[in-house]
Design a protein around this motif. Structure first.
Motif, PDB file in Angstrom:
ATOM      1  N   PHE A  20     -11.372  -4.908 -10.634  1.00 18.95           N
ATOM      2  CA  PHE A  20     -10.772  -4.837 -11.969  1.00 18.95           C
ATOM      3  C   PHE A  20      -9.688  -3.773 -11.946  1.00 18.95           C
ATOM      4  N   ASP A  21      -8.502  -4.127 -12.427  1.00 16.20           N
ATOM      5  CA  ASP A  21      -7.396  -3.169 -12.362  1.00 16.20           C
ATOM      6  C   ASP A  21      -6.213  -3.727 -13.141  1.00 16.20           C
ATOM      7  N   ALA A  22      -5.322  -2.836 -13.589  1.00 17.40           N
ATOM      8  CA  ALA A  22      -4.013  -3.297 -14.058  1.00 17.40           C
ATOM      9  C   ALA A  22      -3.105  -3.541 -12.864  1.00 17.40           C
ATOM     10  N   HIS A  23      -3.434  -2.865 -11.760  1.00 15.13           N
ATOM     11  CA  HIS A  23      -2.545  -2.841 -10.591  1.00 15.13           C
ATOM     12  C   HIS A  23      -3.176  -3.563  -9.407  1.00 15.13           C
ATOM     13  N   LEU A  24      -2.308  -4.094  -8.549  1.00 17.24           N
ATOM     14  CA  LEU A  24      -2.805  -4.761  -7.342  1.00 17.24           C
ATOM     15  C   LEU A  24      -3.398  -3.764  -6.343  1.00 17.24           C
ATOM     16  N   PHE A  39     -14.185  -0.921 -10.288  1.00 17.46           N
ATOM     17  CA  PHE A  39     -13.618  -1.054 -11.625  1.00 17.46           C
ATOM     18  C   PHE A  39     -12.677   0.110 -11.926  1.00 17.46           C
ATOM     19  N   ASP A  40     -11.380  -0.180 -11.919  1.00 18.13           N
ATOM     20  CA  ASP A  40     -10.363   0.781 -12.354  1.00 18.13           C
ATOM     21  C   ASP A  40     -10.227   0.604 -13.864  1.00 18.13           C
ATOM     22  N   VAL A  41     -10.494   1.663 -14.619  1.00 18.51           N
ATOM     23  CA  VAL A  41     -10.528   1.517 -16.084  1.00 18.51           C
ATOM     24  C   VAL A  41      -9.166   1.177 -16.692  1.00 18.51           C
ATOM     25  N   ASP A  42      -8.077   1.268 -15.892  1.00 13.89           N
ATOM     26  CA  ASP A  42      -6.793   0.854 -16.470  1.00 13.89           C
ATOM     27  C   ASP A  42      -6.650  -0.669 -16.526  1.00 13.89           C
ATOM     28  N   ALA A  43      -7.671  -1.410 -16.076  1.00 15.78           N
ATOM     29  CA  ALA A  43      -7.718  -2.855 -16.338  1.00 15.78           C
ATOM     30  C   ALA A  43      -7.747  -3.081 -17.854  1.00 15.78           C
ATOM     31  N   GLY A 102      -4.936   7.608 -15.666  1.00 11.75           N
ATOM     32  CA  GLY A 102      -3.739   8.234 -15.103  1.00 11.75           C
ATOM     33  C   GLY A 102      -2.475   7.410 -15.180  1.00 11.75           C
ATOM     34  N   THR A 103      -2.589   6.079 -15.051  1.00  8.55           N
ATOM     35  CA  THR A 103      -1.408   5.217 -15.056  1.00  8.55           C
ATOM     36  C   THR A 103      -1.621   4.036 -16.000  1.00  8.55           C
ATOM     37  N   PRO A 104      -1.582   4.300 -17.317  1.00  6.32           N
ATOM     38  CA  PRO A 104      -1.881   3.251 -18.297  1.00  6.32           C
ATOM     39  C   PRO A 104      -0.808   2.166 -18.324  1.00  6.32           C
TER      40      PRO A 104
END
Ligand code: MN
Ligand code: MN
Length: 302
Positions: free
Chosen positions: A158-162, A229-233, A243-245
């Motif tokens: 899970f992430d916003a980023h690859l 799970f990266d919470v910026d997902a 850190g990087t929303p």
């Protein structure tokens, strides 16, 4: 601690939830840093550990503060899983093994400390759930799991980023590159990798080429599976403490729906990363991280 029944949360009816020394879910504390490696011989199945390292952060630092904060917030953690009608802690024996001692100024030393710690636990047949830290910490954790299970893992991300990005400032290892390394080092199987919540930004077209080339997306079933799970997902409205929303993400409700619908038969380990208490409001993001840990504990009950 000797008996299995000892590896349970401290009841809120015995000790009010706002009180007591903080541990994840009020579980017993078996701190490796104080008690040594022998604690791995104790009779718990699942270890919760903090990985307070954010030296791989590219934008705003602070995820090193997450394990302490998430412990505090997890005091409200439940033990009954409503939807699956499971009393999670009655089915598992879990303990808080404290934090991994990561030197904040040295990524190599931190990677070694993390990999060694996780390997020591896996050797004793424990399953380990980690609370980061920035996402760079997942690489040494995956290295330890790959070595232990002797085959590339199925991977749910899970992430916003690859997180398949290239080197930054001449440094190969940072929180945006761990997936690329995990594939290149054959730690995870790209054909059994699922990425959820991705919406960029991308450094270049190359990031997408890498994903396409390795055919990442297919869901996995009965294979040693690791969940990161990266919470910026989540959308920053639901998880501002990171850190990087990136706007346009999942709601916490949607993420919970997805987590509860995943059919993972063999979850061998997991983490929640990129919680940054310095940018959080009212502990929204830490509360979400507690829920991710709880969902992973539930997945491990079967
Ligand atoms: Mn990430
Ligand atoms: Mn991210």
């Amino acid at each position: 601690l000797k008996h299995n029944k000892d590896y349970q949360p401290l009841s809120g009816r015995v000790m009010p939830r706002f009180a007591a020394i903080k541990s994840f879910f009020r579980l017993p504390i078996l701190e490796v840093a104080r008690l040594g490696e022998s604690v791995w011989d104790e009779k718990f199945d699942i270890a919760l550990v903090g990985v307070p390292f954010d030296g791989g952060t590219s934008y705003r630092p602070g995820a090193r503060l997450a394990p302490t904060r998430v412990r505090e917030v997890s005091s409200l953690g439940r033990s009954y899983h409503w939807e699956s009608k499971t009393s999670v802690f009655e089915k598992i024996n879990a303990a808080d093994l404290g934090d991994i001692a990561c030197p904040p100024v040295n990524l190599d030393q931190s990677y070694t400390a993390i990999e060694t710690f996780i390997k020591n636990g896996l050797k004793k047949s424990k399953r380990i759930l980690s609370c980061g830290g920035d996402h760079s910490v997942t690489l040494p954790i995956l290295r330890a799991h790959r070595a232990h299970f002797k085959k590339p893992l199925a991977f749910i991300h899970f992430d916003a980023h690859l997180d398949t990005y290239p080197a930054a400032w001449g440094n190969e290892y940072h929180h945006g590159s761990f997936v690329r390394h995990a594939i290149e080092e054959k730690l995870i199987d790209p054909k059994r990798t699922l990425q959820i919540g991705i919406r960029g930004p991308l450094a270049s077209q190359d990031d997408l080429d890498f994903v396409t080339k390795h055919k990442m997306t297919v869901i996995t079933i009965d294979h040693p599976t690791y969940l990161s799970f990266d919470v910026d997902a989540l959308d920053p409205a639901y998880a501002p403490g990171t850190g990087t929303p990136v706007i346009g993400g999942l709601t916490s409700y949607e993420a919970q729906r997805i987590l509860r619908s995943l059919k993972i038969k063999n979850l061998v380990g997991g983490d929640v990363v990129e919680v940054n208490p310095a940018f959080d409001h009212g502990d929204i993001t830490s509360l979400f991280a507690v829920d991710v840990l709880f969902e992973m504990l539930r997945m491990m009950t079967k």
